[in-house]
Each structure stands twice: as structure tokens, then as C-alpha cells.
Design an enzyme around this catalytic site. Structure first.
Site, PDB file in Angstrom:
ATOM      1  N   GLU A 260       0.821  -1.197   0.000  1.00 45.24           N
ATOM      2  CA  GLU A 260       0.000   0.000   0.000  1.00 45.24           C
ATOM      3  C   GLU A 260       0.863   1.258   0.000  1.00 45.24           C
ATOM      4  O   GLU A 260       0.519   2.262  -0.640  1.00 45.24           O
ATOM      5  CB  GLU A 260      -0.936   0.005   1.207  1.00 45.24           C
TER       6      GLU A 260
ATOM      7  N   PRO B 270      11.687 -13.583   1.051  1.00 45.98           N
ATOM      8  CA  PRO B 270      10.484 -13.765   1.888  1.00 45.98           C
ATOM      9  C   PRO B 270       9.728 -12.455   2.076  1.00 45.98           C
ATOM     10  O   PRO B 270      10.329 -11.372   2.110  1.00 45.98           O
ATOM     11  CB  PRO B 270      11.049 -14.261   3.223  1.00 45.98           C
ATOM     12  N   ARG B 271       8.427 -12.568   2.222  1.00 42.34           N
ATOM     13  CA  ARG B 271       7.606 -11.378   2.465  1.00 42.34           C
ATOM     14  C   ARG B 271       7.981 -10.728   3.783  1.00 42.34           C
ATOM     15  O   ARG B 271       7.916  -9.502   3.919  1.00 42.34           O
ATOM     16  CB  ARG B 271       6.120 -11.789   2.461  1.00 42.34           C
TER      17      ARG B 271
ATOM     18  N   GLY C 213      13.034  -3.121   0.494  1.00 41.03           N
ATOM     19  CA  GLY C 213      13.129  -2.081  -0.515  1.00 41.03           C
ATOM     20  C   GLY C 213      14.141  -2.334  -1.614  1.00 41.03           C
ATOM     21  O   GLY C 213      14.534  -1.394  -2.319  1.00 41.03           O
ATOM     22  N   GLU C 214      14.564  -3.602  -1.799  1.00 41.76           N
ATOM     23  CA  GLU C 214      15.543  -3.902  -2.844  1.00 41.76           C
ATOM     24  C   GLU C 214      15.000  -4.907  -3.866  1.00 41.76           C
ATOM     25  O   GLU C 214      15.783  -5.631  -4.493  1.00 41.76           O
ATOM     26  CB  GLU C 214      16.842  -4.428  -2.237  1.00 41.76           C
TER      27      GLU C 214
ATOM     28  N   ASN D 168       1.049  -8.940  -5.254  1.00 45.32           N
ATOM     29  CA  ASN D 168       0.899  -8.237  -6.520  1.00 45.32           C
ATOM     30  C   ASN D 168       1.961  -8.663  -7.536  1.00 45.32           C
ATOM     31  O   ASN D 168       3.155  -8.579  -7.255  1.00 45.32           O
ATOM     32  CB  ASN D 168       0.993  -6.728  -6.284  1.00 45.32           C
ATOM     33  N   PRO D 169       1.544  -9.112  -8.740  1.00 48.78           N
ATOM     34  CA  PRO D 169       2.503  -9.560  -9.746  1.00 48.78           C
ATOM     35  C   PRO D 169       3.002  -8.449 -10.668  1.00 48.78           C
ATOM     36  O   PRO D 169       3.801  -8.709 -11.570  1.00 48.78           O
ATOM     37  CB  PRO D 169       1.686 -10.568 -10.562  1.00 48.78           C
ATOM     38  N   LEU D 170       2.543  -7.217 -10.455  1.00 45.01           N
ATOM     39  CA  LEU D 170       2.897  -6.150 -11.386  1.00 45.01           C
ATOM     40  C   LEU D 170       4.380  -5.813 -11.345  1.00 45.01           C
ATOM     41  O   LEU D 170       4.979  -5.498 -12.371  1.00 45.01           O
ATOM     42  CB  LEU D 170       2.065  -4.902 -11.086  1.00 45.01           C
ATOM     43  N   GLU D 171       4.987  -5.853 -10.147  1.00 46.38           N
ATOM     44  CA  GLU D 171       6.394  -5.491 -10.025  1.00 46.38           C
ATOM     45  C   GLU D 171       7.290  -6.382 -10.892  1.00 46.38           C
ATOM     46  O   GLU D 171       8.091  -5.865 -11.680  1.00 46.38           O
ATOM     47  CB  GLU D 171       6.821  -5.533  -8.560  1.00 46.38           C
TER      48      GLU D 171
END
Length: 439
Positions: free
Chosen positions: A68, A270-271, A312-313, A337-340
């Protein structure tokens, strides 16, 4: 339940929170001991500000976590271009780090106050926002009611409503309507999301598309990327990103199965990076050699798993491969989200549990840029196929880039929807330049 009973239930919720308020301190202390709260900034969770409020108009943005936060970055930058002050709240330590790295001085970061009236009231009394903009699916009853009581417009942007959340709200339609009637505007990601919000009593509702498509490329250090690419050399690579419990071991199975055939390096991100000590131990017990980003380990030829244990990497990790499995989709539910990875030139693989991002996956899959796998065996076959079939891999990558390009425009649509609320603030900010706030 009648509307009167619904409002009574919400009032009861608020009073229950006030009763529980004195007991929250030990709970937050326990979370801090587990690394889930910033010990030095726990006061912010009770609404105590740790930064001075600048003079002039101010918008409160709230983004629950990393995804988000990334979504609202371009929107926050647009507000700052208009000289409107921004305070951004998030709920996790990782999202706070993302906010600092991506926004810097463009936003004042605070941890979100607990959804208890004393905390919310203290926060609002201090910051006095002109507008509240909430990202995606954060619905906190006390906060919404307190903003409504103060007649502060509140807008839900990049809004989405998962299957589970919609089913839960449908069982309590009167409570949903009593809350959603306080929203001045809902700007939804998709037609399905918009219809769900309308069904629950939100008006007006418009559709913008997904703000994450209009984001900048994830940042990375080009020197680090070049160094790792040099260490990897001709080895084939694939990545399992945003993984949840069980998916890292699935990635290990893929690696052990394909290692001899494909000379493989597997990248696992990992998330929740705080799990990485435990994960490394489990991977080593399986006979795999692990390199970690935080240790700056070299990716020598005998390394099996590159463990991405930083925040952030993602741009760095995805820059090392052209095949990415997106987690929280095989053993956990909801998806990520798969957009990245699509934006960064990766063929996308995913498990089937992607309810939270169904529209995005459908668009990617329909255009040939994402494939769903049922189980670990199917994941092994898919990774092997893409690593050894250059034409198929490049076709998926191109389809992903084309799909992302077609999906752009959410930022423009969102700003247009927000104009009735932000244009007066823009005028006010430019007519009355901000003076330095007192320390």
C-alpha cells in the site's frame, strides 16, 4: 440488523476500545520484544506525535504495509508538487523503512494510531488534517467514525475488496452502510471492486485502475547489480518473491530438482525478512548453501540459495533473473501483486490462491504473461521450461511489459477524482506559503 442497532453496535465497539485502552501498553511491549513494533516510537501508536506539524494545509495518507505504501508514493509526490503537506501513517516497521527510502522529506512518517478513540482523537487533534486518504482496504471503525464526526473528508484510493472481506461485510450490511456512508469517495481498482463497495453502501464510487502500475521502477544500487551479475556469470537464475511459510521450501525443492540439469541459482525473497534466520537454518539442513544480502555474501559457484533479507531492494533481486514466482499463492491465500516482476521484465509464475489480485492476474494471464501452477511438481516443470526455452520466456516478458503499459493511467484518474478535495488546498498552500513550524 436495523440501522439503529448497527450504530449502537459501532458505539459499543468504540466504548469497548476505551475500556481496553489501558491494557494496550503491555500488548505493544510484547510486540516490540518480538520485533513487530518500533520500541522507540511506540508513543505514536497512542496518537502522540514525534514530529512538528507544519503550517498550512495537510493531507493524512494511511497505507497499512509495504504494498500500500508503494502504491501511494506517486500520489504523495503529486500532493507535494502542489505544496500540500503530507503526513503518512503505516502499520509495520518494514513499511516505515520503505516510506523513508522512497519518500524522504516528501512525507512526515508516523505509525498509525491504534483504532481506539483516545489514540485517534489525540492524533487528529494534533495533525488536524484537511483530508484523509486511505489506501486499498483499510477499514477501521473508530477512525472512520471520528473523521466523520469532525467532517473531515475521507477518500479510499486504489480500493479493493477481497472475496473474504466482501462475504464478511455482506453478513453485516447495516454496519457496512453505517461505516461506508462516511466515505466521501471510493476510487476502486476494478469494476468488480467498485460494484462491491456500492453494494455495501459507499457512494460515490469510481474506477481508476491500479496505482501500482504508475509507480517508478523499484530502486536498486546499479553497482551491486553489476557485481552480482558478474558473480553469477552464465548460471541460470529464477526467483521466488514475497514468499510465505512453505513456499521457501517449495523453492528449495525446485532448486534441488533442477540444480544438476540447469546449473541453477535460486533467489528467495520472503515477504517477512525477520523469518530469514529460521529459513537459513532450514535450508542448510537440506544441504543447501545459502548466501545472504545482509551479510554481503558473494554469490560463488557453490551457492545454492541467495536469500534476499532486506527491505526495498526488489529491483535488485528481480534484476538478477527473468523468471519469478510470486508467493502467498501456493500454500497461503490471497496472493501478492505480480505487477512489479512484470514491470521489471520477468515471466510471472504463481500458485492458484490469488483472490486479492484476481483482476490483475486475469489480465496478465489472458495476455500470456503469467502462468498458474497447482503444486510444487508443476512449479518445477514451469521453471525448467522457462529457463530452457528462450522464445517462450521472452514472449511472456514482452506480454507482461505490454500489459503493464496498457494498464497505466490510474494516477491521472485518481488525481482527477480527488480534485474537489485537493484543489482548494493547492490554492490555499500557494496563497499562504508555509512558515517554519515551531520546534
Amino acid at each position: 440488523m436495523s440501522s439503529g442497532l448497527a450504530r449502537a453496535a459501532l458505539t459499543g465497539y468504540r466504548w469497548a476500545g476505551m475500556v481496553a485502552y489501558p491494557l494496550i501498553g503491555p500488548y505493544l511491549a510484547l510486540r516490540a520484544a518480538k520485533g513487530k513494533e518500533d520500541r522507540a516510537r511506540r508513543g505514536e501508536r497512542f496518537g502522540h506525535a514525534s514530529l512538528p506539524r507544519p503550517q498550512g494545509p495537510l493531507i493524512w495518507f494511511h497505507a497499512a504495509s509495504v504494498g500500500e505504501t508503494n502504491a501511494v508514493v506517486p500520489l504523495i509526490r503529486e500532493m507535494r508538487r502542489r505544496e500540500i503537506n503530507v503526513v503518512l501513517t503505516t502499520g509495520t516497521i518494514t513499511s516505515a523503512k520503505v516510506a523513508e527510502s522512497r519518500l524522504g522529506a516528501d512525507a512526515m512518517h508516523q505509525y498509525v494510531p491504534l483504532d481506539l478513540k483516545p489514540a485517534v482523537s489525540r492524533f487528529l487533534d494534533y495533525w488536524q488534517p484537511d483530508v484523509a486518504i486511505i489506501a486499498e482496504s483499510e477499514i477501521w471503525p473508530t477512525t472512520i467514525m471520528e473523521l466523520g464526526r469532525r467532517h473531515i473528508p475521507q477518500v479510499l484510493v486504489n480500493a479493493r475488496m477481497s472475496d473474504r472481506s466482501f462475504a464478511r461485510w455482506r453478513k453485516r450490511p447495516a454496519i457496512a452502510e453505517a461505516l461506508f456512508e462516511h466515505l466521501a469517495l471510493v476510487i476502486a481498482q476494478s469494476d468488480v471492486d467498485a460494484e462491491r463497495f456500492r453494494d455495501l453502501g459507499a457512494l460515490p464510487v469510481m474506477v481508476s485502475g491500479n496505482l501500482k502500475v504508475d509507480n517508478d521502477m523499484p530502486p536498486h544500487n546499479p553497482e551491486d547489480l553489476a557485481r552480482y551479475r558478474g558473480q553469477i556469470g552464465a548460471r541460470k537464475t529464477w526467483a521466488a518473491i514475497s514468499t510465505f511459510e512453505g513456499e521457501e521450501m517449495a523453492a528449495a525443492t525446485v532448486h534441488r530438482t533442477l540444480k544438476e540439469r540447469d546449473g541453477l541459482l535460486t533467489i528467495v525473497v520472503p515477504r517477512h525478512p525477520e523469518r530469514c534466520d529460521e529459513l537459513e537454518k532450514a535450508l542448510v539442513e537440506k544441504g543447501l548453501k545459502v548466501a545472504r544480502r545482509t551479510r554481503n555474501d558473494a554469490l560463488t559457484p557453490d551457492v545454492d540459495i541467495f536469500l534476499g533479507d532486506t527491505i526495498g531492494e526488489m529491483g535488485l533481486y528481480l534484476g538478477l533473473t527473468e523468471v519469478a514466482f510470486v508467493g502467498r499463492s501456493m500454500f497461503a491465500e490471497g496472493g501478492q501483486n505480480p505487477l512489479e516482476p512484470a514491470m521489471l521484465g520477468c515471466a510471472v509464475l504463481s500458485g492458484g490462491h490469488v483472490q486479492n489480485f484476481r483482476d490483475t492476474y486475469q489480465r496478465l494471464a489472458r495476455n500470456g504473461s503469467a502462468r498458474m501452477v497447482r503444486d510444487v511438481e508443476m512449479l518445477v516443470k514451469a521453471v525448467h521450461y522457462l529457463l530452457t526455452n528462450d522464445a517462450a520466456r521472452q514472449s511472456m516478458i514482452k506480454a507482461g511489459l505490454d500489459t503493464v503499459q496498457d494498464m497505466r493511467g490510474a494516477l491521472i484518474s485518481t488525481v482527477k477524482g480527488l480534485e474537489p478535495y485537493i484543489n482548494p488546498l493547492t490554492v490555499k498552500a500557494r496563497l499562504h506559503p508555509r512558515a517554519a513550524a515551531p520546534a
